[in-house]
Motif scaffolding. Structure first.
Motif, mmCIF file in Angstrom:
data_model
loop_
_atom_site.group_PDB
_atom_site.id
_atom_site.type_symbol
_atom_site.label_atom_id
_atom_site.label_comp_id
_atom_site.label_asym_id
_atom_site.label_seq_id
_atom_site.Cartn_x
_atom_site.Cartn_y
_atom_site.Cartn_z
ATOM 1 N N ARG A 164 0.672 3.913 -2.843
ATOM 2 C CA ARG A 164 0.562 5.519 -2.649
ATOM 3 C C ARG A 164 1.748 6.280 -3.368
ATOM 4 N NH1 ARG A 164 0.989 8.095 1.296
ATOM 5 N NH2 ARG A 164 1.578 6.869 3.093
ATOM 6 N N ILE A 199 -9.578 0.168 1.151
ATOM 7 C CA ILE A 199 -8.228 0.626 0.690
ATOM 8 C C ILE A 199 -7.602 0.074 -0.791
ATOM 9 C CG2 ILE A 199 -5.868 0.954 1.194
ATOM 10 C CD1 ILE A 199 -6.733 1.144 4.520
ATOM 11 N N ARG A 200 -7.639 -1.122 -0.771
ATOM 12 C CA ARG A 200 -7.267 -1.789 -1.940
ATOM 13 C C ARG A 200 -8.173 -1.363 -3.038
ATOM 14 N NH1 ARG A 200 -6.164 -7.934 -3.350
ATOM 15 N NH2 ARG A 200 -5.819 -7.752 -5.520
ATOM 16 N N VAL A 248 -5.972 4.486 7.808
ATOM 17 C CA VAL A 248 -4.977 4.120 6.803
ATOM 18 C C VAL A 248 -3.636 4.281 7.621
ATOM 19 C CG1 VAL A 248 -3.790 5.383 4.903
ATOM 20 C CG2 VAL A 248 -6.318 5.492 4.814
ATOM 21 N N GLU A 304 -0.821 0.772 7.542
ATOM 22 C CA GLU A 304 0.285 0.948 7.274
ATOM 23 C C GLU A 304 1.323 0.851 8.143
ATOM 24 O OE1 GLU A 304 0.983 4.710 4.991
ATOM 25 O OE2 GLU A 304 -0.398 4.016 3.486
ATOM 26 N N THR A 339 -12.485 -2.390 6.030
ATOM 27 C CA THR A 339 -11.356 -1.265 5.530
ATOM 28 C C THR A 339 -10.106 -1.603 4.825
ATOM 29 O OG1 THR A 339 -11.781 -0.242 7.846
ATOM 30 C CG2 THR A 339 -9.882 0.264 6.889
ATOM 31 N N ARG A 340 -9.646 -2.740 4.911
ATOM 32 C CA ARG A 340 -8.717 -3.253 3.930
ATOM 33 C C ARG A 340 -9.093 -3.092 2.746
ATOM 34 N NH1 ARG A 340 -4.289 -6.898 5.157
ATOM 35 N NH2 ARG A 340 -5.285 -7.149 7.225
ATOM 36 N N LEU A 357 -5.512 9.047 0.190
ATOM 37 C CA LEU A 357 -5.882 7.837 0.286
ATOM 38 C C LEU A 357 -7.277 7.273 1.077
ATOM 39 C CD1 LEU A 357 -6.015 4.694 -0.597
ATOM 40 C CD2 LEU A 357 -4.193 4.370 1.379
ATOM 41 N N ALA A 358 -7.116 8.103 2.160
ATOM 42 C CA ALA A 358 -8.262 7.936 3.455
ATOM 43 C C ALA A 358 -9.518 8.476 2.616
ATOM 44 C CB ALA A 358 -8.163 8.668 4.364
ATOM 45 N N ALA A 384 -10.915 6.343 -0.249
ATOM 46 C CA ALA A 384 -11.220 4.854 0.257
ATOM 47 C C ALA A 384 -12.622 5.073 1.106
ATOM 48 C CB ALA A 384 -10.275 4.348 1.047
ATOM 49 N N VAL A 426 0.870 -1.284 -0.045
ATOM 50 C CA VAL A 426 0.100 -0.059 -0.011
ATOM 51 C C VAL A 426 0.799 1.229 0.169
ATOM 52 C CG1 VAL A 426 -1.649 1.361 1.359
ATOM 53 C CG2 VAL A 426 -1.884 -1.115 0.884
#
Length: 361
Positions: free
Chosen positions: A272, A310-311, A293, A297, A306-307, A282-283, A286, A268
């Motif tokens: 980024r 993010i993906r 986030v 990380e 959540t995972r 990213l937050a 997502a 991740v």
């Protein structure tokens, strides 16, 4: 005085007990040579009576011509320091370093020489092996590689003579991001991103790009980079080569590698970096909190939802997580991904592989 002599003798004996040093004394008028126990141990000789061979028959046949003048140099009153091989009576070969100085008598005439003999077999063989490996690597890269280069642990490129010969780019111009100037404009972002990804995850790089050569023509090269690590696993240097006419495959084709079942914090962070997204970006993309986030990380400990968010945000931005043929996890960026604005969760389509990954074609 007697106590001082006794202390000196004990000190010399302690040094000799290491098995790697011996002492010798040469009477320049009579030619008689006396040696310590350590000297006999190194040479494999049984007595002082045999030590005359130290400057003659004991010397390896291939080294005799270069060492034949040792006695003559001492007779003329000059010190010596030589490294050569000896063949012991048991036919074993040892590397030795002989050092000697001359003592002058009346009328400043040389009367005696005294010195030390070191057994340097292990360090000498290690040096020779390192040199053989260096020459083997040099010959191999000259045969297979169009250019080779190195970089600091932080990824700072060092000037490369072979890169300059291939591209015409001067050494100082290769440093920093300067090396990218001779890449085809359509390949620069991909190559820079792949290099940054390798730096972040401290892994190997295998990708293709087109390079403007010294004759002004662009040619396709396969670039392979690997980290050189110390005994503790820390990267101490990066080694890179360019191979003409080969394709690494993993860095350019959309079908390269195998899909990853899940993503890791390192992947991740690499993604980024390729997208040039901050953690808040990213937050927002997502639809999760910034703390989520950061926690993912740092620790990888978040809820599955959540995972997954993010993906999906990263994939929506043009990232593809993959596993190359060697099984190593990596990240690919779609062409122009870094210039795309992140999509809010409601704007993203159903996640799928990017339709066009960066290509040198």
């Amino acid at each position: 005085m007697h106590r001082r002599r006794g202390s000196a003798y004990q000190l010399l004996k302690l040094v000799e007990d290491s098995g790697e040093v011996g002492f010798w004394w040469l009477d320049l008028e009579t030619g008689r040579i006396d040696g310590s126990v350590g000297l006999l141990r190194i040479t494999g000789l049984m007595s002082d009576a045999e030590l005359h061979a130290l400057f003659a028959d004991l010397v390896h046949p291939d080294d005799r011509a270069m060492q034949a003048d040792i006695l003559d140099i001492l007779q003329r009153g000059h010190p010596v320091s030589r490294t050569f091989r000896i063949v012991r009576p048991d036919r074993s070969v040892r590397w030795v370093r002989l050092k000697g100085q001359v003592v002058l008598g009346p009328a400043a005439r040389p009367i005696r020489a005294e010195g030390v003999l070191f057994d340097v077999t292990l360090p000498q063989e290690a040096t020779l092996l390192a040199e053989e490996n260096r020459l083997r690597y040099q010959n191999l890269t000259r045969t297979l590689a169009a250019a080779e280069w190195t970089a600091s642990p932080q990824g700072q490129r060092r000037p490369s003579a072979s890169w300059q010969a291939l591209t015409g780019q001067a050494g100082p111009d290769q440093q920093g991001d300067g090396w990218q100037a001779v890449l085809h404009p359509d390949d620069r972002a991909m190559a820079a991103g792949a290099w940054q990804e390798a730096l972040i995850r401290e892994g190997t790089l295998d990708t293709d790009f087109r390079l403007r050569c010294a004759d002004g023509l662009h040619r396709r090269y396969n670039c392979r980079v690997t980290p050189l690590r110390d005994g503790r696993g820390h990267v101490v240097e990066w080694l890179g080569i360019l191979l003409l006419g080969l394709s690494g495959g993993a860095g350019l084709a959309a079908s390269a590698g195998q899909p990853l079942p899940d993503v890791t914090p390192a992947l991740v962070r690499a993604a980024r970096a390729l997208l040039d997204w901050s953690a808040p970006t990213l937050a927002a993309a997502a639809g999760v909190s910034l703390s989520s986030v950061k926690r993912f990380e740092a620790e990888g400990m978040v809820r599955d939802a959540t995972r997954r968010a993010i993906r999906e945000a990263l994939e929506g931005g043009g990232i593809r997580f993959h596993r190359d043929p060697s099984g190593e996890a990596g990240v690919l960026a779609a062409k122009g991904a870094a210039s795309r604005p992140p999509l809010a969760p409601a704007q993203r389509p159903v996640p799928k592989a990017p339709e066009a990954l960066t290509s040198a074609g």
